[in-house]
Design an enzyme around this catalytic site. Structure first.
Site, short mmCIF file in Angstrom:
data_model
loop_
_atom_site.label_atom_id
_atom_site.label_comp_id
_atom_site.label_asym_id
_atom_site.label_seq_id
_atom_site.Cartn_x
_atom_site.Cartn_y
_atom_site.Cartn_z
N ARG A 155 -24.34 19.50 34.01
CA ARG A 155 -23.77 18.25 33.53
C ARG A 155 -24.79 17.15 33.75
NH1 ARG A 155 -19.00 18.33 37.67
NH2 ARG A 155 -20.78 19.12 38.86
N CYS A 267 -24.09 17.64 23.95
CA CYS A 267 -23.62 19.02 24.10
C CYS A 267 -22.25 19.26 23.49
CB CYS A 267 -23.63 19.41 25.57
SG CYS A 267 -25.28 19.55 26.28
N ARG A 337 -26.81 9.83 22.94
CA ARG A 337 -26.45 10.72 21.83
C ARG A 337 -24.94 10.80 21.67
NH1 ARG A 337 -29.56 16.06 23.44
NH2 ARG A 337 -28.86 15.32 25.49
#
Length: 457
Positions: A155, A267, A337
């Site tokens: 993470r 992700c 992102r």
């Protein structure tokens, strides 16, 4: 052991530094000379807590160095970790594995001794098996080049801890070479295994699916509680009280179940789309059809904040000055992102608002991705003359902010807490009108059957 790490982005630089911390000799490889130069100076090209300290420690000790040369990597390493990015393809939802394949093509001619190549990237199921055969055909060492798959579960913001103290280590093995390759990887991770980390061996396909399934489950859990937040808003209920009650059920648990603005980053959004595309290619697309609604719920949270902001601005955002706290997709990172905060900021800007964004870490990257927005380095100054304040990324600095001191600076003391982390009582006592996603509407308002705010009588 002598290890190489091919691809030194967020995953690769972290893995290289942590392997050096375990005592291995590590050579990182990246095609970007500027990034290599920076890493050799002990500086990461992104923010990750504690990473720079590890980089400095082990580049100085000689345990860790970086290069652009695949030839050096081939002659140096016993084990080669592939940590390349696998972004969403330009068209459709499929995962782009071209960076991974390019790295394998460049490394293979230099593998002249028995080697183990270990994939850590997130890939569609079946990629590893195809790559294993490809490696044996083109590698200079031929059949003595083995491939394993060792998915990462890092993470951002806790990547160092997640590498050195993992919940589990999963290793997918080619059945022909399983015993030798397992022994090699147990040696790589021996200091971690001594601390009790589970070491799970699977076939190649299962190891690929583990990472995809884990991210899909996490995304589902987040969207589930945000779907409950939608219901709570319609029913004048409190999703945070609901969450606490659910979390006491051991079958459900509290981990990852935090309502708010939803997930983003490089992700989860990409991986659930890639997972759906992979299932469709296998003819089992219906098995993951529910992920479309998971994605839709996540997107609706962003739209909800924009709608609430417009309501608080009298139904018209044109010319309204809106202060936004947060640009990173989550706290303790500079990654923007698919940032929910910037998605909201951009939408407000397009509707005519004058948007001012503050973030403790991510402003440089936010400026590059959203140059049309206004950015402010100072938390307090970002609120000057604001008609509305939006709390969109849960940095601790925002929780510590004093609403009493901000009152004289703003045009109107309205705040929308999209992360549910501010002290509602303190903000209201200071004179602010405080709204929070998933909690009963602000005093004097209710949600009508059409989902619109109406005046209580």
């Amino acid at each position: 052991m002598r290890l190489t790490v091919i691809g030194c982005g967020h995953l690769g630089a972290t893995h290289a530094a942590c392997m050096a911390e375990l005592g291995h000799d590590v050579l990182g490889v990246d095609t970007d000379p500027e990034r290599v130069h920076l890493l050799n100076r002990g500086k990461a090209p992104f923010f990750e807590a504690e990473l720079d300290e590890l980089l400095v420690r082990h580049t100085c000790s000689g345990k860790l160095r970086f290069t652009t040369s695949y030839a050096q990597a081939g002659s140096f390493g016993e084990v080669h970790f592939l940590t390349l990015g696998t972004p969403r393809a330009d068209r459709g939802n499929a995962t782009d594995v071209s960076h991974l394949l390019s790295a394998v093509r460049q490394l293979s001619p230099h593998l002249r001794q028995p080697s183990l190549v270990v994939g850590r990237s997130t890939v569609p199921v079946g990629t590893a098996a195809r790559m294993a055969g490809y490696l044996k055909r083109i590698s200079s060492a031929g059949p003595e080049t083995h491939l394993a798959w060792n998915p990462e579960f890092l993470r951002e913001s806790t990547a160092i801890h997640d590498t050195l103290y993992p919940d589990r280590i999963v290793v997918g093995l080619d059945s022909e070479d399983a015993a030798v390759d397992e022994a090699m990887l147990r040696q790589v991770y021996r200091p971690i295994l001594r601390k009790g980390a589970p070491f799970l061996t699977t076939d190649l396909a299962t190891s690929e699916l583990v990472k995809c399934a884990a991210n899909a489950f996490l995304a589902t859990k987040i969207s589930f509680i945000n779907a409950m937040a939608e219901l709570c808003e319609a029913a004048n209920a409190d999703v945070y009280q609901l969450t606490e009650a659910l979390a006491h059920d051991e079958r459900i648990g509290a981990g990852g179940m935090w309502p708010g603005l939803g997930f983003g980053g490089g992700c989860l959004p990409k991986d659930i789309h890639g997972f759906m595309a992979a299932a469709a290619s296998l003819g089992t697309g219906q098995s993951l059809a529910f992920l479309r609604e998971v994605d839709a719920v996540n997107t609706r949270r962003r739209s909800r904040v924009v709608w609430l902001a417009r309501q608080r601005c009298g139904g018209n955002l044109d010319g309204k000055r809106i202060a936004i706290w947060g640009a990173a997709f989550k706290p303790m990172t500079d990654d923007v992102r698919d940032s929910p905060a910037l998605a909201v900021a951009h939408s407000l800007f397009r509707k005519g608002a004058r948007v001012v964004v503050h973030d403790p870490m991510a402003l440089d990257k936010a400026r590059k991705s959203h140059p049309h927005l206004t950015f402010c380095e100072d938390l307090t100054e970002s609120t000057v003359e604001a008609d509305l304040l939006l709390h969109l990324t849960d940095w601790p600095q925002y929780r510590r902010a004093a609403p009493e001191q901000l009152m004289p600076r703003v045009a109107r003391p309205y705040v929308i807490d999209a992360r549910g982390a501010l002290d509602a009582g303190r903000w209201r006592r200071a004179g602010w009108t405080y709204d929070c996603l998933g909690r009963p509407p602000f005093p004097g308002q209710a949600v009508g059957p059409d989902g619109h705010l109406t005046r209580n009588r």
